[in-house]
Design an enzyme around this catalytic site. Structure first.
Site, PDB file in Angstrom:
ATOM      1  N   THR A   1      -6.500   2.282   8.721  1.00 39.45           N
ATOM      2  CA  THR A   1      -5.643   3.378   9.205  1.00 39.45           C
ATOM      3  C   THR A   1      -6.471   4.465   9.886  1.00 39.45           C
ATOM      4  O   THR A   1      -6.059   5.019  10.906  1.00 39.45           O
ATOM      5  CB  THR A   1      -4.824   3.960   8.041  1.00 39.45           C
ATOM      6  OG1 THR A   1      -4.023   2.916   7.504  1.00 39.45           O
ATOM      7  CG2 THR A   1      -3.917   5.091   8.505  1.00 39.45           C
TER       8      THR A   1
ATOM      9  N   GLU B   1       0.804  -1.220   0.000  1.00 37.82           N
ATOM     10  CA  GLU B   1       0.000   0.000   0.000  1.00 37.82           C
ATOM     11  C   GLU B   1       0.837   1.271   0.000  1.00 37.82           C
ATOM     12  O   GLU B   1       0.600   2.163  -0.813  1.00 37.82           O
ATOM     13  CB  GLU B   1      -0.944   0.015   1.213  1.00 37.82           C
ATOM     14  CG  GLU B   1      -1.763   1.291   1.254  1.00 37.82           C
ATOM     15  CD  GLU B   1      -2.884   1.292   2.278  1.00 37.82           C
ATOM     16  OE1 GLU B   1      -2.785   0.597   3.282  1.00 37.82           O
ATOM     17  OE2 GLU B   1      -3.853   2.033   2.041  1.00 37.82           O
TER      18      GLU B   1
ATOM     19  N   ILE C   1      -1.214  -1.587   7.566  1.00 30.38           N
ATOM     20  CA  ILE C   1      -2.310  -1.307   8.513  1.00 30.38           C
ATOM     21  C   ILE C   1      -3.583  -1.150   7.702  1.00 30.38           C
ATOM     22  O   ILE C   1      -3.745  -0.169   6.970  1.00 30.38           O
ATOM     23  CB  ILE C   1      -2.096  -0.012   9.327  1.00 30.38           C
ATOM     24  CG1 ILE C   1      -0.780  -0.062  10.119  1.00 30.38           C
ATOM     25  CG2 ILE C   1      -3.276   0.199  10.282  1.00 30.38           C
ATOM     26  CD1 ILE C   1      -0.560   1.146  11.027  1.00 30.38           C
ATOM     27  N   ASP C   2      -4.466  -2.119   7.802  1.00 31.22           N
ATOM     28  CA  ASP C   2      -5.782  -1.939   7.188  1.00 31.22           C
ATOM     29  C   ASP C   2      -6.703  -1.416   8.279  1.00 31.22           C
ATOM     30  O   ASP C   2      -6.857  -2.045   9.323  1.00 31.22           O
ATOM     31  CB  ASP C   2      -6.332  -3.239   6.613  1.00 31.22           C
ATOM     32  CG  ASP C   2      -7.665  -2.964   5.944  1.00 31.22           C
ATOM     33  OD1 ASP C   2      -7.736  -2.014   5.148  1.00 31.22           O
ATOM     34  OD2 ASP C   2      -8.641  -3.663   6.261  1.00 31.22           O
TER      35      ASP C   2
ATOM     36  N   ASP D   1      -6.252  -4.787   0.029  1.00 33.79           N
ATOM     37  CA  ASP D   1      -7.373  -5.014   0.960  1.00 33.79           C
ATOM     38  C   ASP D   1      -8.036  -6.358   0.687  1.00 33.79           C
ATOM     39  O   ASP D   1      -8.795  -6.863   1.513  1.00 33.79           O
ATOM     40  CB  ASP D   1      -8.456  -3.936   0.796  1.00 33.79           C
ATOM     41  CG  ASP D   1      -7.959  -2.545   1.128  1.00 33.79           C
ATOM     42  OD1 ASP D   1      -7.325  -2.382   2.172  1.00 33.79           O
ATOM     43  OD2 ASP D   1      -8.206  -1.625   0.321  1.00 33.79           O
TER      44      ASP D   1
ATOM     45  N   ASP E   1      -0.789  -5.054   3.017  1.00 34.03           N
ATOM     46  CA  ASP E   1      -1.354  -3.846   3.625  1.00 34.03           C
ATOM     47  C   ASP E   1      -0.855  -3.795   5.067  1.00 34.03           C
ATOM     48  O   ASP E   1      -1.283  -4.601   5.897  1.00 34.03           O
ATOM     49  CB  ASP E   1      -2.887  -3.892   3.595  1.00 34.03           C
ATOM     50  CG  ASP E   1      -3.501  -2.554   3.985  1.00 34.03           C
ATOM     51  OD1 ASP E   1      -2.783  -1.709   4.553  1.00 34.03           O
ATOM     52  OD2 ASP E   1      -4.703  -2.363   3.722  1.00 34.03           O
TER      53      ASP E   1
END
Ligand code: IPD
Length: 276
Positions: free
Chosen positions: A95, A70, A92-93, A219, A90
């Site tokens: 954020t 990402e 931190i999904d 994601d 990803d």
């Protein structure tokens, strides 16, 4: 015995747990927040630090592999899925949740070979739940096998996410899609702030269907394996097969329900990850 990508899978699990520890600690600390494609598309130093940690470790262990991630994409790296072994990350999904200390935040690591998703690892950082799926070998949460619960759309709990745009036309379509879903008789629609964890809720039988426009391949990659291995369907909002780069998705326990959800929706065109 492990499959051909077992060593990669184990590495993904270890890195997701390590990243999760860093994120859990950072959640309650002050954060410096920047924006990306819109004023609500957020990034923090922790997103960048965790992605750097995951990519550097994987690059060192698997130097011939490719990476889609990402924050690298935000910095201009192209998202192209070739037949080479490719990690889709990803850091931190969720954020926005992370910034607000809303405890629904995950690390997501997917892996594809020959453009086919092989495994996915998603770690719910605050609840310390590790979701995994390996192609042909089932999906698990903290060691417990996951199985979709089958139900009708008229009795379904449906999850969605808003996506990063807030212009009036997009918001109108987003709200109209939610209204269309509610008109099907679905029991409810929820927005939890993390696409990957929403999809994990489906796989664990805590919700029944998911749709979104405006999400990205990172994601979707890991969660897709987990959904499929739990017996569910992940497809394009057109009703066709999933296109990882198309920034849109429908998922459900059965093809019938996924199709009904897809038919209820109006398209919101977010472009493609591989054409940016
Ligand atoms: C986002 C979150 C959000 C969803 C976006 C995603 P990020 O991921 O999952 O809920 O609406 O589409 O991109 O930016 O927090 O990794």
């Amino acid at each position: 015995a492990g499959g051909p990508w077992e060593e990669c899978f184990e590495a993904a699990v270890q890195l997701a747990l390590r990243a999760g520890q860093i994120i859990r600690k950072a959640l309650s600390e002050e954060k410096r927040v920047s924006t990306k494609t819109s004023a609500v598309d957020l990034v923090t130093e922790t997103d960048q630090a965790v992605e750097a940690l995951i990519l550097s470790e994987l690059q060192e262990r698997f130097p011939s592999h490719r990476f889609i991630a990402e924050e690298a994409a935000a910095a201009g790296a192209k998202c192209v899925l070739t037949p080479s072994p490719t990690w889709i990350v990803d850091p931190i999904d969720g954020t926005c949740n992370f910034v607000h200390r809303f405890p629904t935040v995950a690390v997501s690591i997917g892996f594809a070979v020959n453009q086919e998703l092989e495994f996915g690892v998603i770690y719910h950082c605050t609840e310390e739940r590790l979701y995994t799926g390996q192609r042909g070998r089932g999906a698990f949460c903290n060691g417990q096998q996951l199985q979709f619960r089958e139900t009708d759309l008229s009795k379904a709990l449906v999850l969605t996410e808003i996506g990063p745009r807030r212009d009036p036309a997009t918001l109108k379509l987003f709200l109209s899609n939610m209204e269309r879903l509610l008109r099907t008789g679905a029991h409810g629609v929820r927005v939890i702030g993390s696409s990957t964890l929403a999809l994990c809720h489906l796989a664990s039988g805590a919700a029944d269907a998911y749709y979104q426009f405006g999400l990205h391949c990172w994601d979707l990659a890991a969660a897709t394996v987990i959904i499929r291995e739990a017996g569910g369907i992940v497809m394009d909002t057109s009703g066709g097969p999933l296109d990882l780069m198309a920034c849109r998705v429908v998922a459900a326990g059965t093809r019938e329900m996924a199709t009904l959800v897809a038919q209820a929706l109006q398209t919101i065109n977010y472009g493609r990850d591989d054409e940016r």
